[in-house]
Structure formats: C-alpha cells, structure tokens
Scaffold this motif. Structure first.
Motif, PDB file in Angstrom:
ATOM      1  N   SER A 130       0.921  -1.186  -0.069  1.00  0.00           N
ATOM      2  CA  SER A 130      -0.044  -0.033  -0.087  1.00  0.00           C
ATOM      3  C   SER A 130       0.850   1.072   0.043  1.00  0.00           C
ATOM      4  O   SER A 130       1.794   1.447   0.931  1.00  0.00           O
ATOM      5  CB  SER A 130      -0.955  -0.121   1.333  1.00  0.00           C
ATOM      6  N   GLY A 131       0.589   2.328  -0.747  1.00  0.00           N
ATOM      7  CA  GLY A 131       1.132   3.501  -0.897  1.00  0.00           C
ATOM      8  C   GLY A 131       2.205   3.393  -2.117  1.00  0.00           C
ATOM      9  O   GLY A 131       3.169   4.156  -1.984  1.00  0.00           O
ATOM     10  N   TRP A 132       2.339   2.213  -2.764  1.00  0.00           N
ATOM     11  CA  TRP A 132       3.502   1.889  -3.796  1.00  0.00           C
ATOM     12  C   TRP A 132       2.726   1.942  -5.159  1.00  0.00           C
ATOM     13  O   TRP A 132       1.667   1.239  -5.195  1.00  0.00           O
ATOM     14  CB  TRP A 132       4.715   0.906  -3.506  1.00  0.00           C
ATOM     15  N   LYS A 133       3.520   1.954  -6.239  1.00  0.00           N
ATOM     16  CA  LYS A 133       2.930   1.684  -7.506  1.00  0.00           C
ATOM     17  C   LYS A 133       4.170   1.183  -8.367  1.00  0.00           C
ATOM     18  O   LYS A 133       5.325   1.550  -8.142  1.00  0.00           O
ATOM     19  CB  LYS A 133       2.097   3.035  -8.076  1.00  0.00           C
ATOM     20  N   ILE A 134       3.847   0.641  -9.523  1.00  0.00           N
ATOM     21  CA  ILE A 134       4.912   0.245 -10.451  1.00  0.00           C
ATOM     22  C   ILE A 134       5.385   1.630 -11.174  1.00  0.00           C
ATOM     23  O   ILE A 134       4.421   2.298 -11.712  1.00  0.00           O
ATOM     24  CB  ILE A 134       4.275  -0.544 -11.371  1.00  0.00           C
ATOM     25  N   LEU A 135       6.700   1.825 -11.363  1.00  0.00           N
ATOM     26  CA  LEU A 135       7.211   3.017 -11.618  1.00  0.00           C
ATOM     27  C   LEU A 135       6.961   3.009 -13.347  1.00  0.00           C
ATOM     28  O   LEU A 135       7.240   1.953 -14.081  1.00  0.00           O
ATOM     29  CB  LEU A 135       8.934   3.052 -11.605  1.00  0.00           C
ATOM     30  N   GLU A 136       6.662   4.102 -13.711  1.00  0.00           N
ATOM     31  CA  GLU A 136       6.658   4.357 -15.402  1.00  0.00           C
ATOM     32  C   GLU A 136       7.475   5.750 -15.629  1.00  0.00           C
ATOM     33  O   GLU A 136       6.857   6.761 -15.425  1.00  0.00           O
ATOM     34  CB  GLU A 136       5.031   4.460 -15.654  1.00  0.00           C
ATOM     35  N   LYS A 137       8.769   5.249 -15.957  1.00  0.00           N
ATOM     36  CA  LYS A 137       9.363   6.306 -16.434  1.00  0.00           C
ATOM     37  C   LYS A 137       8.924   7.052 -17.818  1.00  0.00           C
ATOM     38  O   LYS A 137       8.859   8.171 -17.691  1.00  0.00           O
ATOM     39  CB  LYS A 137      10.804   5.877 -16.719  1.00  0.00           C
ATOM     40  N   VAL A 138       8.399   6.234 -18.579  1.00  0.00           N
ATOM     41  CA  VAL A 138       7.653   6.791 -19.706  1.00  0.00           C
ATOM     42  C   VAL A 138       6.056   6.418 -19.493  1.00  0.00           C
ATOM     43  O   VAL A 138       5.780   5.212 -19.092  1.00  0.00           O
ATOM     44  CB  VAL A 138       8.186   5.864 -21.061  1.00  0.00           C
ATOM     45  N   LYS A 139       5.521   7.289 -19.303  1.00  0.00           N
ATOM     46  CA  LYS A 139       3.810   7.146 -19.018  1.00  0.00           C
ATOM     47  C   LYS A 139       3.459   5.918 -20.005  1.00  0.00           C
ATOM     48  O   LYS A 139       3.679   5.919 -21.229  1.00  0.00           O
ATOM     49  CB  LYS A 139       3.191   8.248 -19.391  1.00  0.00           C
ATOM     50  N   GLY A 140       2.717   4.995 -19.491  1.00  0.00           N
ATOM     51  CA  GLY A 140       1.823   3.967 -20.005  1.00  0.00           C
ATOM     52  C   GLY A 140       2.935   2.741 -20.189  1.00  0.00           C
ATOM     53  O   GLY A 140       2.562   1.530 -20.746  1.00  0.00           O
ATOM     54  N   GLU A 141       4.014   2.935 -19.725  1.00  0.00           N
ATOM     55  CA  GLU A 141       4.885   1.862 -20.075  1.00  0.00           C
ATOM     56  C   GLU A 141       5.623   1.482 -18.289  1.00  0.00           C
ATOM     57  O   GLU A 141       6.723   1.787 -18.029  1.00  0.00           O
ATOM     58  CB  GLU A 141       6.330   1.948 -20.880  1.00  0.00           C
ATOM     59  N   PRO A 142       5.088   0.524 -17.835  1.00  0.00           N
ATOM     60  CA  PRO A 142       5.652  -0.077 -16.433  1.00  0.00           C
ATOM     61  C   PRO A 142       6.807  -0.733 -16.571  1.00  0.00           C
ATOM     62  O   PRO A 142       7.177  -1.395 -17.547  1.00  0.00           O
ATOM     63  CB  PRO A 142       4.543  -0.754 -16.033  1.00  0.00           C
ATOM     64  N   GLU A 143       7.839  -0.156 -15.596  1.00  0.00           N
ATOM     65  CA  GLU A 143       9.074  -0.718 -15.581  1.00  0.00           C
ATOM     66  C   GLU A 143       9.006  -2.371 -15.033  1.00  0.00           C
ATOM     67  O   GLU A 143       9.091  -2.313 -13.748  1.00  0.00           O
ATOM     68  CB  GLU A 143      10.008   0.110 -14.864  1.00  0.00           C
ATOM     69  N   LYS A 144       8.989  -3.094 -15.810  1.00  0.00           N
ATOM     70  CA  LYS A 144       8.846  -4.621 -15.379  1.00  0.00           C
ATOM     71  C   LYS A 144       9.274  -5.563 -16.278  1.00  0.00           C
ATOM     72  O   LYS A 144       9.518  -5.105 -17.620  1.00  0.00           O
ATOM     73  CB  LYS A 144       7.456  -4.914 -15.138  1.00  0.00           C
ATOM     74  N   ALA A 145       9.686  -6.967 -16.088  1.00  0.00           N
ATOM     75  CA  ALA A 145      10.131  -7.814 -16.989  1.00  0.00           C
ATOM     76  C   ALA A 145       9.562  -9.322 -16.679  1.00  0.00           C
ATOM     77  O   ALA A 145       9.601  -9.270 -15.118  1.00  0.00           O
ATOM     78  CB  ALA A 145      11.573  -7.680 -16.969  1.00  0.00           C
ATOM     79  N   GLU A 146       9.576  -9.978 -17.522  1.00  0.00           N
ATOM     80  CA  GLU A 146       9.119 -11.315 -17.109  1.00  0.00           C
ATOM     81  C   GLU A 146      10.045 -12.460 -17.567  1.00  0.00           C
ATOM     82  O   GLU A 146      10.811 -12.072 -18.790  1.00  0.00           O
ATOM     83  CB  GLU A 146       7.542 -11.606 -17.881  1.00  0.00           C
ATOM     84  N   GLY A 147       9.978 -13.665 -17.056  1.00  0.00           N
ATOM     85  CA  GLY A 147      10.981 -14.635 -17.595  1.00  0.00           C
ATOM     86  C   GLY A 147      10.994 -15.613 -16.233  1.00  0.00           C
ATOM     87  O   GLY A 147      10.630 -15.387 -15.009  1.00  0.00           O
ATOM     88  N   ASP A 148      11.514 -16.913 -16.583  1.00  0.00           N
ATOM     89  CA  ASP A 148      11.586 -17.873 -15.658  1.00  0.00           C
ATOM     90  C   ASP A 148      12.847 -17.589 -14.837  1.00  0.00           C
ATOM     91  O   ASP A 148      14.145 -17.602 -14.955  1.00  0.00           O
ATOM     92  CB  ASP A 148      11.698 -19.188 -16.005  1.00  0.00           C
ATOM     93  N   LEU A 149      12.500 -17.409 -13.320  1.00  0.00           N
ATOM     94  CA  LEU A 149      13.645 -16.989 -12.411  1.00  0.00           C
ATOM     95  C   LEU A 149      14.033 -18.030 -11.586  1.00  0.00           C
ATOM     96  O   LEU A 149      15.094 -18.216 -10.995  1.00  0.00           O
ATOM     97  CB  LEU A 149      13.175 -15.819 -11.643  1.00  0.00           C
ATOM     98  N   ASN A 150      13.111 -18.941 -11.070  1.00  0.00           N
ATOM     99  CA  ASN A 150      13.570 -20.124 -10.413  1.00  0.00           C
ATOM    100  C   ASN A 150      13.294 -21.474 -10.949  1.00  0.00           C
ATOM    101  O   ASN A 150      13.392 -22.586 -10.266  1.00  0.00           O
ATOM    102  CB  ASN A 150      12.284 -20.177  -9.150  1.00  0.00           C
ATOM    103  N   LYS A 151      13.502 -21.549 -12.373  1.00  0.00           N
ATOM    104  CA  LYS A 151      13.684 -22.810 -13.021  1.00  0.00           C
ATOM    105  C   LYS A 151      12.475 -23.818 -12.793  1.00  0.00           C
ATOM    106  O   LYS A 151      12.736 -24.927 -12.949  1.00  0.00           O
ATOM    107  CB  LYS A 151      15.067 -23.594 -12.801  1.00  0.00           C
ATOM    108  N   ASP A 152      11.339 -23.253 -13.018  1.00  0.00           N
ATOM    109  CA  ASP A 152      10.169 -24.411 -12.630  1.00  0.00           C
ATOM    110  C   ASP A 152       9.372 -24.085 -14.166  1.00  0.00           C
ATOM    111  O   ASP A 152       8.259 -24.688 -14.139  1.00  0.00           O
ATOM    112  CB  ASP A 152       9.284 -23.956 -11.513  1.00  0.00           C
ATOM    113  N   GLY A 153       9.726 -23.388 -15.121  1.00  0.00           N
ATOM    114  CA  GLY A 153       9.359 -23.567 -16.343  1.00  0.00           C
ATOM    115  C   GLY A 153       7.975 -22.368 -16.527  1.00  0.00           C
ATOM    116  O   GLY A 153       7.329 -22.330 -17.524  1.00  0.00           O
TER     117      GLY A 153
END
Length: 242
Positions: A61-84
């Motif tokens: 609460s009180g936080w949000k995903i950063l958008e350095k460019v409006k409409g583009e959330p600073e996030k990334a997706e991928g397998d980090l714990n090797k479970d597929g």
C-alpha cells in the motif's frame, strides 16, 4: 341495436390498441440501448491495469509500479526459479512523499504459478536510485530486464563525466544473490561509453576484466581472477556500498 353493437366494437378496438401500445413501451424499456451496452462491456481502467501486470495485489500500500515513460511500466518477465513458469520483476515507487522530495524506489520480484497468480519473493529497497540521484543527466534508472535466468538492473547518470552501473541478481539456494557487477565512467569530451573506463566482475567465479582508456585514447585491458568470495544477498545489498 346496431348502434350499440357498433359502439361496443369501437370500444374493443380502442382497448386493444391501448394494450398493444403499453406492451411496446414495456419492451422498449427492458431492451438495453447501444450506450448502455457499451458501458457494460467497457472495462474500467483499474481492471485493465491488473490484467496488464498481474501483480497489483502484492504491491505494498502506498506504492506503484514505476512508469518512467507514461503507460510503460518498468517490469520484466521470465523464468527465475527454473520451474518453467514466467516470474516477474518490477521497479516500484512510493506514491506518498514529502514535498520537493523524490519518492523512494525498490525492486520487487514475484514468482508465478500455474493458475497465473503471483507470490511475493522479495522487495529490496536499496537497489534502485531515486529520480534525483542521477546528477545533471536526470533520472538514473536505465532499465530492468531478465537475462539468462537472472535479474539485471541498469543505471546511468552524471554530467560531463558520465557513470553507469549494471547489477545482476540470481535466485539460488532458496535466496537472491548478487552474482555480477559492471561499473564504468567516461568523460564526454574525449571518450564514449564504448571505450569508457570499466570494471566487470563475475562474482560466481571471481573472474574480472578491467578496461582503461589512457590519455592518447589507447585502451588497455587487464584480466584476472581475484578468487571466489562470499556472495552478497540481495536483501543486504546497498547501492551506496558499491
């Protein structure tokens, strides 16, 4: 007698027409208009955001995903714990702060599951610099990605003298560790980032490469191994110590 029958006939017709008109009005009132149908089918902005990122429920609460460019959330997706299954990393920023003070930022990492929900793995609050900590250059946050199963954070700042840092974190032995670091600087009047003074460390193996540009523009390279040392946990990582 004929007049009476004729009057009754006209009265019946009038009653029938009145009933039909009332029925038509009821049908009209019960049928949704085009505008109503459009409003019902239109998803609210909050619902679209949740669908886009999928991790709003675990952001503090009180936080949000950063958008350095409006409409583009600073996030990334991928397998980090090797479970597929795809996991997610995001830069979050505090929404409430003192006037004229840049809000705090943090790195959030969550693991995905088969039912497309996420469980929080870690929030590290000493990894991402604030928007006012990049010098004349401005906001120093330069990127977040998932590369070769690890989280890569990039930052860049300065003025005539520019600096950049890249930190690589990997999940292993049920925890998060710093496994690589690249740090460089250069003077914009005579050099570029391609031939900047740079130190690159593989903390898993102890290998390092140090690149230095001397006055005549010649680049010298030094490679070696400083030995394996105890890895720094992400929860203990502090950008100011690097």
């Amino acid at each position: 007698m004929k007049k009476i029958i004729y009057c009754l006939f006209l009265l019946s017709i009038l009653q029938l027409l009145t009933a039909c008109d009332a029925s038509n009005k009821n049908l009209s009132n019960n049928s949704p208009s085009t505008n109503t149908e459009s409003k019902n089918n239109e998803k609210p902005e909050e619902q679209r955001n949740v669908s886009a990122t999928g991790i709003e429920t675990i952001i503090p609460s009180g936080w949000k995903i950063l958008e350095k460019v409006k409409g583009e959330p600073e996030k990334a997706e991928g397998d980090l714990n090797k479970d597929g299954i795809h996991d997610i990393a995001a830069v979050i920023e505090k929404t409430t702060t003192e006037p004229e003070e840049a809000p705090s930022r943090a790195l959030l990492i969550a693991f995905g599951s088969m039912d497309k929900t996420y469980s929080l793995s870690i929030i590290a609050d000493r990894v991402i610099l604030k928007a006012d900590e990049g010098g004349v250059w401005g906001d120093p946050f330069d990127g977040l990605s998932i590369d070769r199963g690890s989280v890569l954070v990039s930052e860049y700042g300065g003025s005539n003298w520019r600096w950049y840092n890249k930190y690589r974190f990997r999940y292993q032995n049920n925890d998060w560790y710093l496994i690589g670091a690249t740090m460089g600087e250069y003077f914009t009047g005579t050099t570029t980032q391609e031939n900047a003074d740079e130190e690159d460390y593989n903390l898993l193996t102890g290998d390092y490469i140090i690149r230095t540009t001397v006055d005549n523009g010649k680049v010298t390279m030094k490679q070696g191994n400083r030995g394996r040392k105890q890895l720094i946990k992400l929860r203990d990582f502090n950008m100011e110590d690097m």
